[in-house]
Scaffold this motif. Structure first.
Motif, mmCIF file in Angstrom:
data_model
loop_
_atom_site.group_PDB
_atom_site.id
_atom_site.type_symbol
_atom_site.label_atom_id
_atom_site.label_comp_id
_atom_site.label_asym_id
_atom_site.label_seq_id
_atom_site.Cartn_x
_atom_site.Cartn_y
_atom_site.Cartn_z
ATOM 1 N N LEU A 140 1.200 -67.905 5.522
ATOM 2 C CA LEU A 140 1.617 -66.638 5.476
ATOM 3 C C LEU A 140 0.924 -66.070 6.652
ATOM 4 C CD1 LEU A 140 2.461 -65.934 1.830
ATOM 5 C CD2 LEU A 140 3.485 -67.032 2.781
ATOM 6 N N VAL A 298 7.833 -70.026 0.131
ATOM 7 C CA VAL A 298 7.140 -68.999 -0.765
ATOM 8 C C VAL A 298 8.029 -69.083 -2.482
ATOM 9 C CG1 VAL A 298 6.935 -66.797 -1.543
ATOM 10 C CG2 VAL A 298 6.550 -67.756 0.980
ATOM 11 N N VAL A 431 3.425 -65.074 -4.483
ATOM 12 C CA VAL A 431 3.352 -64.126 -3.219
ATOM 13 C C VAL A 431 3.838 -63.090 -3.138
ATOM 14 C CG1 VAL A 431 3.977 -64.748 -0.294
ATOM 15 C CG2 VAL A 431 3.058 -66.694 -2.089
ATOM 16 N N PHE A 556 5.807 -61.762 3.258
ATOM 17 C CA PHE A 556 5.089 -62.117 3.248
ATOM 18 C C PHE A 556 3.753 -61.905 2.657
ATOM 19 C CE2 PHE A 556 8.497 -65.063 3.593
ATOM 20 C CZ PHE A 556 9.339 -64.559 2.425
#
Length: 698
Positions: A140, A298, A431, A556
């Motif tokens: 991320l 995600v 997430v 995220f």
């Protein structure tokens, strides 16, 4: 022939030879001067009473070829365009790293799956859990870094466009001033080649910035026009202005001398065209596709995590903001899902089974009680009883267990827009996100749109190269349904109907498609709409415009609750078939982690983004396609750059063959004019001798 005529003929011949020798001398002296164009003296015969009376110098001409000049300017424009595109796409590609290196961006997602696969072998290991979370953070973080730097490249390009337009304005002013100097020199028969050479160099530089049409003027100098014929340099210089905002495409307008109107101009090549393409098309393609890839990756991690359960179970599960009200969010679900209240030892205390297809909620295997989307929250609280509670606020659903118990969920067969019940609401996300990143809203034409009536947004319709065609103000209608909103958006007179149409697919994704032949593109000028109290705007909910999508890949982060306590990772699975009092979740269960490790191999629907259309494939396959698309775009730009440079080199060589100085040719001319000078001098000497003889006779 009289002696006077002979003397005059010889004198004019001497003067012509002198002028030609000066021109040849200048040519030889400037043989290596960049931008110098060889010149020659233009002569005409003088006639007096029908008889020749020598020669007359009518001017000094630069030896040019208009066709070769146009070809050279055009080739220069193409070269500068693709050079700019190639440079920045190469920079963008380098952000993802070397595909053969361990740190390649797309390899990081594979490391995430591998880390959870390893953790599944020893679910009780806090170290392995922490390493798995670190791999997610790494993925991320890289996505956010790359996205941020691509957006920064857009800002850099924007700055270069502004600087390029300012330089173009300066060039246009200088070209116009030189027109006056050239005109004055031409009127008096003086040598204007110096000013013309400088002007030619300015035109070469200007053509590198933008494509232009150059035409000679009868009294000297040039007129410079855009491709559609707007005069931007002649007797005066037009004012070019770069128009842009964070949410709309950039374009350039020209305000001709003596006019108050700013007219959008079309750029087909040149550095400015390349930079505009980068700003509004090429770089947004990359961050849009990066956002789609990251959000779907995600989404898969969260789908697997929501389908799993933690041991010990958490006492509370808080979902993400969906942007919807609860009845609208519940509507459209099919299949079944289970919410279980489990004690710290994993023993089942209460099981609430939701059948969305039948519209019933049952407790501990009992008969199902009917619910509707409007009554879902009340009926769910009734089913949870004293064991827990459910609440909905700010578009987010929250579940709580009481008495020291925890919550475990099973997605079952529940489904809406390809997501299970817990996943849709983000109740057990691995997430988290601080914005709306999935634009599959689930809304249908019969759904309530939920936006406050009277709210306004302004849409801009532009040509594919960014020039505005029309701005359309849209007012949210009083009609409550999505079909009412679609009809308002697509209205021919007050909406976008003449340029294209909005469509809502089966997953509730709203998209605009431009109609031929203009193939208009849509951007958001302003958006003051709001869904409910404090809810998202139209552009935020549906991901319309660059502003909504440019930051998607950087929104995220791993759940703070999991980072602070890795034991809360959902490593196992809820046993839905056990009776109350039996073990429903176990500490050594690694099936949830295995599900996360395998999530990259599940085919899912990717929305159209960047250079890829709507496709169904695995996340891992999409990573390969995305990486290949970035590489192909950079390679294609480099190929076009090389091709245009080859064309420009050939055009410039041919132009130079005509305009450049050839020493051999100039030495021949030097000898010729020296002989002509000597011949004229001897003729003058002979005429002088004859005058002396005549005077002596007299």
């Amino acid at each position: 022939m009289t002696l006077g005529v002979a003397l005059k003929t010889a004198t004019t011949g001497l003067q012509a030879a002198q002028a030609s020798l000066r021109a040849v001398s200048d040519n030889i002296a400037n043989v290596n001067t960049p931008g110098y164009v060889r010149k020659a003296v233009k002569q005409e015969q003088q006639v007096v009473d029908g008889s020749g009376a020598g020669v007359k110098i009518t001017g000094v001409n630069r030896i040019t070829d208009q066709f070769l000049q146009v070809a050279s300017l055009s080739a220069s424009s193409d070269t500068k365009r693709w050079s700019a595109v190639s440079q920045f796409l190469d920079n963008a590609q380098s952000l993802f790293g070397d595909p053969s290196a361990n740190g390649f961006f797309f390899n990081r997602l594979d490391k995430v799956f591998a880390a959870f696969s390893t953790a599944a072998n020893d679910p009780s290991s806090t170290l392995l859990r922490s390493q798995a979370l670190s791999s997610v953070e790494d993925f991320l973080g890289e996505a956010a870094r790359i996205n941020g730097q691509i957006v920064s490249l857009v800002d850099t390009v924007d700055t270069q466009i502004s600087a390029g337009v300012e330089r173009a304005n300066g060039l246009l002013e200088e070209i116009s001033k030189l027109n006056l100097e050239i005109k004055r020199a031409t009127l008096v028969g003086a040598d204007a080649s110096g000013s013309e050479n400088i002007q030619s160099q300015l035109l070469d530089e200007l053509s590198g910035l933008m494509n232009i049409r150059v035409a000679g003027r009868g009294d000297g100098g040039v007129d410079v026009r855009t491709v559609e014929g707007v005069l931007i340099a002649g007797d005066g210089a037009a004012k070019l202005t770069y128009n842009s905002s964070d949410t709309t495409p950039g374009y350039i307008t020209a305000q001709p001398t003596g006019s108050s109107n700013q007219q959008p101009i079309q750029l087909m090549s040149g550095q400015l065209r390349g930079l505009l393409d980068l700003r509004d098309e090429e770089l947004p393609k990359i961050y849009d596709q990066l956002g789609e890839f990251t959000s779907r990756a995600v989404d898969q991690l969260n789908a697997a995590h929501n389908a799993a359960s933690a041991y010990p179970p958490p006492a509370s599960l808080t979902g993400r903001a969906t942007g919807l009200d609860l009845p609208t969010a519940i509507a459209g679900f099919t299949g079944t899902s289970t919410i279980a209240v489990v004690n710290p030892q994993g023993l089942l205390q209460r099981k609430v089974a939701i059948d969305f297809t039948a519209g019933t909620i049952s407790v501990n295997g009992g008969a199902g009680a009917t619910f509707t989307p409007a009554s879902f929250l009340t009926d769910l609280n009734t089913a949870l009883g004293a064991s827990g509670s459910a609440s909905f606020s700010g578009g987010a659903l929250t579940l709580n267990a009481t008495g020291g118990a925890g919550l475990a969920l099973d997605e079952g067969t529940s489904n809406k827009t390809g997501r299970g019940f817990s996943h849709f609401f983000g109740l057990n996300d691995l997430v988290k996100t601080n914005g709306l990143t999935n634009y599959a809203t689930g809304l249908q034409p019969t759904s309530n749109h939920g936006f406050t009536s009277g709210g306004q947004l302004t849409l801009r319709l532009s040509t594919p190269d960014g020039r505005p065609e029309r701005e359309v103000p849209i007012t949210i209608p009083a009609g409550p349904l999505m079909s009412d909103l679609l009809n308002t958006l697509n209205n021919n007179s007050t909406g976008v109907g003449l340029y294209g149409s909005f469509g809502l697919d089966s997953n509730g994704v709203l998209t605009f498609t431009g109609s031929a032949p203009s193939n208009a593109e849509l951007s958001i000028v302003t958006d003051n709409t709001q869904r409910g109290a404090g809810g998202p705007s139209v552009s935020q909910l549906f991901g319309l415009g660059t502003q909504a999508r440019s930051a998607r890949a950087g929104q995220f982060q791993v759940s703070a609750a999991l980072l602070s306590n890795p034991t809360k990772i959902a490593m196992g699975k809820l046993e839905t078939t056990v009776a109350v009092g039996a073990v429903a979740i176990r500490p050594g269960d690694g099936r949830g982690a295995l599900g996360i490790s395998a999530s990259g191999g599940v085919p899912i629907l990717f929305q159209a983004a960047g250079s890829l259309g709507q496709v169904t494939m695995t996340v891992s396959r999409y990573a390969s396609e995305f990486g290949g698309a970035v590489g192909r775009a950079a390679a294609s730009a480099e190929t076009r750059k090389a091709s245009s440079e080859a064309v420009a080199t050939e055009a410039n060589n041919r132009r130079q063959a005509v305009e450049g100085v050839n020493l051999d040719e100039e030495l021949v001319n030097l000898t010729t004019y020296q002989q002509a000078f000597s011949a004229s001098a001897r003729m003058i000497q002979a005429a002088g001798d004859m005058f002396d003889v005549l005077l002596g006779i007299v």
